[in-house]
Design an enzyme around this catalytic site. Structure first.
Site, PDB file in Angstrom:
ATOM      1  N   HIS A 137       0.701  -1.037  -0.011  1.00  0.00           N
ATOM      2  CA  HIS A 137       0.146  -0.028   0.047  1.00  0.00           C
ATOM      3  C   HIS A 137       1.142   1.384   0.079  1.00  0.00           C
ATOM      4  O   HIS A 137       2.131   1.143   0.551  1.00  0.00           O
ATOM      5  CB  HIS A 137      -0.682   0.081   1.142  1.00  0.00           C
ATOM      6  CG  HIS A 137      -1.929   0.850   1.380  1.00  0.00           C
ATOM      7  ND1 HIS A 137      -1.622   2.480   1.860  1.00  0.00           N
ATOM      8  CD2 HIS A 137      -3.245   0.688   1.199  1.00  0.00           C
ATOM      9  CE1 HIS A 137      -2.704   2.885   1.783  1.00  0.00           C
ATOM     10  NE2 HIS A 137      -3.790   2.118   1.382  1.00  0.00           N
ATOM     11  N   GLN A 139      -4.668  -5.335   6.310  1.00  0.00           N
ATOM     12  CA  GLN A 139      -5.702  -6.163   6.089  1.00  0.00           C
ATOM     13  C   GLN A 139      -5.606  -7.500   6.742  1.00  0.00           C
ATOM     14  O   GLN A 139      -6.436  -8.178   6.088  1.00  0.00           O
ATOM     15  CB  GLN A 139      -5.436  -6.288   4.511  1.00  0.00           C
ATOM     16  CG  GLN A 139      -5.608  -4.960   3.857  1.00  0.00           C
ATOM     17  CD  GLN A 139      -7.000  -4.290   4.216  1.00  0.00           C
ATOM     18  OE1 GLN A 139      -8.119  -5.129   4.127  1.00  0.00           O
ATOM     19  NE2 GLN A 139      -7.115  -3.088   3.750  1.00  0.00           N
ATOM     20  N   CYS A 179      -4.669   2.597  -3.777  1.00  0.00           N
ATOM     21  CA  CYS A 179      -3.691   2.948  -3.090  1.00  0.00           C
ATOM     22  C   CYS A 179      -2.428   2.135  -3.187  1.00  0.00           C
ATOM     23  O   CYS A 179      -1.849   1.765  -2.127  1.00  0.00           O
ATOM     24  CB  CYS A 179      -3.741   3.274  -1.397  1.00  0.00           C
ATOM     25  SG  CYS A 179      -4.945   4.704  -1.230  1.00  0.00           S
ATOM     26  N   ASP A 201       3.019  -4.656   7.809  1.00  0.00           N
ATOM     27  CA  ASP A 201       1.937  -3.947   7.455  1.00  0.00           C
ATOM     28  C   ASP A 201       0.586  -4.887   7.881  1.00  0.00           C
ATOM     29  O   ASP A 201       0.356  -5.496   6.826  1.00  0.00           O
ATOM     30  CB  ASP A 201       1.872  -2.904   6.318  1.00  0.00           C
ATOM     31  CG  ASP A 201       0.380  -2.498   6.080  1.00  0.00           C
ATOM     32  OD1 ASP A 201      -0.506  -2.315   6.783  1.00  0.00           O
ATOM     33  OD2 ASP A 201       0.365  -1.639   4.806  1.00  0.00           O
ATOM     34  N   LYS A 205     -10.605  -0.942  10.537  1.00  0.00           N
ATOM     35  CA  LYS A 205     -10.841  -2.086   9.513  1.00  0.00           C
ATOM     36  C   LYS A 205     -11.156  -3.254  10.314  1.00  0.00           C
ATOM     37  O   LYS A 205     -11.060  -4.349   9.723  1.00  0.00           O
ATOM     38  CB  LYS A 205      -9.463  -2.372   8.746  1.00  0.00           C
ATOM     39  CG  LYS A 205      -9.092  -0.999   7.781  1.00  0.00           C
ATOM     40  CD  LYS A 205      -7.760  -1.228   7.053  1.00  0.00           C
ATOM     41  CE  LYS A 205      -7.193  -0.218   6.330  1.00  0.00           C
ATOM     42  NZ  LYS A 205      -7.946   0.412   5.309  1.00  0.00           N
TER      43      LYS A 205
HETATM   44  C1  LIG Z   1      -2.306  -2.668   3.467  1.00  0.00           C
HETATM   45  C2  LIG Z   1      -2.680  -1.345   4.132  1.00  0.00           C
HETATM   46  N1  LIG Z   1      -1.590  -0.552   4.651  1.00  0.00           N
HETATM   47  C3  LIG Z   1      -2.265   0.380   5.176  1.00  0.00           C
HETATM   48  C4  LIG Z   1      -3.256   1.248   4.920  1.00  0.00           C
HETATM   49  C5  LIG Z   1      -3.505   2.672   5.588  1.00  0.00           C
HETATM   50  O1  LIG Z   1      -4.401   2.342   6.600  1.00  0.00           O
HETATM   51  P1  LIG Z   1      -5.073   3.725   7.455  1.00  0.00           P
HETATM   52  O2  LIG Z   1      -5.784   4.698   6.250  1.00  0.00           O
HETATM   53  O3  LIG Z   1      -5.886   3.502   8.251  1.00  0.00           O
HETATM   54  O4  LIG Z   1      -3.874   4.347   8.180  1.00  0.00           O
HETATM   55  C6  LIG Z   1      -4.234   0.445   4.378  1.00  0.00           C
HETATM   56  C7  LIG Z   1      -5.751   1.102   4.239  1.00  0.00           C
HETATM   57  O5  LIG Z   1      -6.368   0.853   3.318  1.00  0.00           O
HETATM   58  C8  LIG Z   1      -4.152  -1.016   3.884  1.00  0.00           C
HETATM   59  O6  LIG Z   1      -5.008  -1.558   3.230  1.00  0.00           O
END
Ligand SMILES: Cc1ncc(COP(=O)(O)O)c(C=O)c1O
Length: 417
Positions: free
Chosen positions: A134, A214, A375, A211, A237
């Site tokens: 992401h 998900q 993203c 990270d 999430k």
């Molecule tokens: C894999 C992953 N990392 C990071 C993020 C960013 O999360 P946040 O917007 O809650 O900081 C997302 C959000 O969709 C994501 O799917």
């Protein structure tokens, strides 16, 4: 047939009707149709117990924390620290001071990029990322690389959307200062083999940031078994509110790292000559935190644990497999991302139809999916598409909702294909 009509108990005993009744928003009608919410990877919905906990905090417990001796401040502080302990237990961290409250995954990764990266990464050092990341696990590292003169190395993926392990191993060298990898890809749903990746990195003394945005809503986590150095995720999430997230970090690293933000609560003493920082986790929690969000997130953990993460994972695994089977019957549909191990996400394109048109027509039917690059532009580039349609599933989704999506896609085809 309305989605809830086809509800029944799942093979592993989940009472979906009861679970759905816990989420008030699922009763909504959108464009006159029952809401079919398949955009959970962006943000999931909140069950009533989480909403109630938030209201109870605001109406009977609210005060600033760690600051005053009066009743409400003591109550709020205690609840905030109880939430930290619940998070520690939920992810099986060794100590509660390894749990840092942030505003979300993005904030947590930036904390590591700045706190670790700016201190331990230098000229010509290397940061290993993967094609599946992401943007929030790419851009903070590019910022550090640019500032320090370091290089970004990227693990490629095969045509199914799986990381190529041999290529990963080749990238781990004497100059590698950190590996940053998503547990589950938000664009494709691939579950990455992070355990093996962590072991390989540690064999060369390289720390690993995962990270987990998900992964956390979909599977049971165990920080001690995983042995990662950092793990980031977001409350919104996983049935919690927005504006609250977690950074898990091994105490040994957190103690060595620089704070990311300066301000109240993260200090022991301040003079104009010198500031002494507080101990972890407070060193990383400058300013008034999202107290209500933290406490509501703890209620979301209770909710998930009450059902059981293993049962949730088993049900969702079955539902994702069903979604693949059902969607494969739509003529002209091509899946983007067909990894052996997937969680939560089904990404696809439909021949001759732009994903945004698909999303708009499905919205008329009350069906919420995500369309775009999610993203994760490097993933789109790898698969040669500007965008995909993404249906992302949560515990409360049903086979009937997947069927509604398939019906909706037939309508899309009638209009465009
Ligand atoms: C894999 C992953 N990392 C990071 C993020 C960013 O999360 P946040 O917007 O809650 O900081 C997302 C959000 O969709 C994501 O799917």
């Amino acid at each position: 047939m309305n989605a809830p009509d086809k509800l029944k108990r799942t093979a592993n005993g989940l009472d979906l009707e009861r679970i759905r009744a816990d989420f008030p928003i699922l009763k909504l009608k959108v464009n006159g149709k029952p809401l079919v919410f398949l955009d959970n990877a962006a943000s999931s919905q909140m069950p009533q117990p989480v909403i109630d906990r938030w209201v109870r905090y605001q109406t009977t417990q609210h005060s600033n924390i760690h600051r005053a001796v009066h009743h409400l401040s003591e109550v709020a502080t205690a609840e905030y620290e109880v939430a930290r302990k619940k998070l520690q237990a939920f992810i099986n961290a060794k100590e509660d001071r390894e749990v840092i409250f942030t505003t979300g995954t993005t904030d947590a990764i930036n904390l590591v990029a700045h706190g670790y990266g700016r201190k331990f990464i230098g000229r010509d050092d290397e940061i290993v990322l993967t094609t599946l990341e992401h943007h929030s696990n790419i851009v903070p590292w590019q910022m550090v690389a640019e500032e320090k003169g370091a290089k970004i190395r990227v693990v490629p993926v095969n045509d199914r959307g799986e990381l190529i392990h041999e290529e990963y191993l080749k990238l781990l060298g004497p100059r590698t200062k950190i590996v940053c990898v998503g547990h589950v890809s938000n664009a494709l749903g691939t579950i990455n083999p992070i355990r093996e990746m962590i072991q390989a990195a540690h064999a060369k003394g390289i720390p690993v940031l995962v990270d987990g945005a998900q992964a956390v809503p979909h599977m049971k986590l165990d920080m001690q078994a995983l042995d990662c150095d950092f793990y980031a995720f977001s409350g919104h999430k996983m049935f919690g509110p927005t504006g609250i997230g977690i950074l898990y970090g091994k105490a040994a690293w957190l103690e060595k790292m620089n704070p990311f933000k300066g301000g109240g609560d993260m200090i022991l003493s301040v003079t104009f000559e010198k500031t002494t920082y507080n101990a972890i986790p407070y060193k990383f929690e400058a300013g008034t935190p999202n107290i209500a969000g933290t406490i509501a997130l703890a209620a979301a953990l209770d909710y998930l644990s009450g059902i059981g993460m293993e049962r949730i994972a088993a049900y969702e695994h079955e539902l994702v497999a069903y979604a693949h089977e059902a969607l494969a019957t739509v003529p002209g549909l091509r899946f983007i991302g067909t990894a052996q191990e997937k969680a939560g996400v089904v990404s696809f394109v439909l021949e001759g139809v732009h994903p945004h048109d698909m999303g708009t027509v499905l919205d008329y039917e009350g069906i919420a999916i995500r369309t775009g690059h999610h993203c994760a532009q490097p993933v789109m580039e790898r698969f040669g598409v500007p965008a995909t349609a993404r249906a992302s599933l949560a515990l409360y989704n049903t086979r009937a909702e997947v069927d509604a999506l398939v019906q909706g896609l037939h309508k899309v085809r009638e209009m465009f294909a």
